[in-house]
Design an enzyme around this catalytic site. Sequence first.
Site, PDB file in Angstrom:
ATOM      1  N   HIS A  65       0.837  -1.201   0.000  1.00 40.21           N
ATOM      2  CA  HIS A  65       0.000   0.000   0.000  1.00 40.21           C
ATOM      3  C   HIS A  65       0.871   1.249   0.000  1.00 40.21           C
ATOM      4  O   HIS A  65       1.961   1.259   0.569  1.00 40.21           O
ATOM      5  CB  HIS A  65      -0.925  -0.006   1.215  1.00 40.21           C
ATOM      6  CG  HIS A  65      -1.882  -1.151   1.207  1.00 40.21           C
ATOM      7  ND1 HIS A  65      -2.359  -1.744   2.349  1.00 40.21           N
ATOM      8  CD2 HIS A  65      -2.436  -1.842   0.176  1.00 40.21           C
ATOM      9  CE1 HIS A  65      -3.179  -2.724   2.032  1.00 40.21           C
ATOM     10  NE2 HIS A  65      -3.231  -2.811   0.710  1.00 40.21           N
ATOM     11  N   PRO A  70      -1.789   0.517 -10.544  1.00 41.99           N
ATOM     12  CA  PRO A  70      -0.561   1.000  -9.920  1.00 41.99           C
ATOM     13  C   PRO A  70       0.631   0.108 -10.244  1.00 41.99           C
ATOM     14  O   PRO A  70       0.503  -1.117 -10.305  1.00 41.99           O
ATOM     15  CB  PRO A  70      -0.893   0.939  -8.425  1.00 41.99           C
ATOM     16  CG  PRO A  70      -1.881  -0.180  -8.313  1.00 41.99           C
ATOM     17  CD  PRO A  70      -2.697  -0.130  -9.588  1.00 41.99           C
ATOM     18  N   HIS A  75      -4.651  -5.666 -12.290  1.00 38.19           N
ATOM     19  CA  HIS A  75      -4.750  -4.693 -11.196  1.00 38.19           C
ATOM     20  C   HIS A  75      -3.414  -4.074 -10.823  1.00 38.19           C
ATOM     21  O   HIS A  75      -3.365  -3.162 -10.001  1.00 38.19           O
ATOM     22  CB  HIS A  75      -5.361  -5.340  -9.960  1.00 38.19           C
ATOM     23  CG  HIS A  75      -4.383  -6.033  -9.050  1.00 38.19           C
ATOM     24  ND1 HIS A  75      -3.520  -7.021  -9.482  1.00 38.19           N
ATOM     25  CD2 HIS A  75      -4.125  -5.867  -7.725  1.00 38.19           C
ATOM     26  CE1 HIS A  75      -2.794  -7.441  -8.462  1.00 38.19           C
ATOM     27  NE2 HIS A  75      -3.126  -6.761  -7.387  1.00 38.19           N
TER      28      HIS A  75
END
Length: 473
Positions: free
Chosen positions: A203, A372, A396
Amino acid sequence: MRLVQESDYRFRIDRYGEMRVPGVVFASRALLPDPAADKSLEQVANVATLPGVVGASYAMPDVHWGYGFPIGGVAATDVATGGVVSPGGVGFDISCGVRLLAADLDRQDLAEPALRALMDGLAAATPRGMNRRAVWALRDARQLQEVLAGGARYAVQQGHGVQRDLDRCEDGGAVAAADPGQASERAVQRGLGQVGSLGSGNHFLEVQVVDRVYDEPAAEAFGLRAGQVCVMIHCGSRGLGHQICTDHVRVIERAMHRFGITVPDRQLACAPVSSPEGQAYLGAMAAAANYARANRQLLAVAARRVFGRVTGRELALVYDISHNLAKIETHEVAGLPRRLCVHRKGATRALPPGHPDLPADLRGAGQPVLIPGTMGTASYVLTGRPGAPAFASTCHGAGRLLSRHQAAKTVHGKELRERLQAEGIMVRGASWRGLAEETPEAYKDIDTVVDAAQGAGLCVRVARLVPIGVVKG
């Protein structure tokens, strides 16, 4: 297992054993997992045994080994014919996803002293790691129930954000049919102190610059232009989502025998969508998804405050999209519309232009798909493509090659930070170990992954973004 190459970016796993449908892997040959080190293709085949599965068990170009389902796995089951829902098809970080905000500021207008101040401010304002500090101090468990029911909508109602934040968020900021009562006391306790916190692992919050625009009309509709400064936030439902998955896997695993269901891997525990156990999980999953939406909303509000204080400029939401979710959707199967439970685990919904679920200002361009990269590498904005396979889904991210333990052996966090800063990327990490675990070498090449996704007909490139600052958990 027999793997047949059907085109440059599509491979088929022929049915064998208990498989009800074939497996389909969207990848170049270079991106295929090494079967000696990664059992994800075996997981693709296992998913194809689930009751009610239709079409195929799909794998995206970033596929790698996961819990039950591979990460980068997509599968849909037919609700009307006993189709199942499997928590392993969503994962532990329920509604982990990406939020992209665009600034009314270009890179040339952000001098290094201002960028340094911006990164210091964002690092201070972004709770991360395993601590319980968060942007939003909830009053009590009763207010948490409001978050679980209302997601980003409730956050905005409480003054944390603006209407555009809901218009440009998947599901208008909240998943319907959330059942906060299906979250255990342990899940509630884990969630109370983490609304508006980044967490750790992969993250991040990044300050990025639009490096290249591929589709000018779509980019304009999204609010993007070359040279523009953006902020990308990647996080999920924190400890609450993990606990909800843990709790419901146990319940569903114990219930499977009542439905006469057997699976080749206990991590694929599942129950019919229409069963009490299936409905309980879907209600709990939706509540966790709403928590994740509120989490990203609060982090975005905190970033806006810092951005405004340092630069005097604003951040507008481009889009917010999840990549760990199961959704009840209607898709055409064998020429007929069918109500399906579409599992996307490490895979992103990619609605094409004209889709009725899109807000009016995006309907002509399609849904922004946010992909990302890993720390120090590019990220992408894509859009959906009409007639795409895999139930309007795409990749993703880059997809892991090395475990966190393996990655940490390849470089020291301090060395990695110095290397990235020499490349013009300011890094603010919570720990040296956390940085090392996320070294770019631990992931597939994001440009190659996106090339494969577009080559397979899953999506269309809109813009490429590169980082100039990274806040890591």
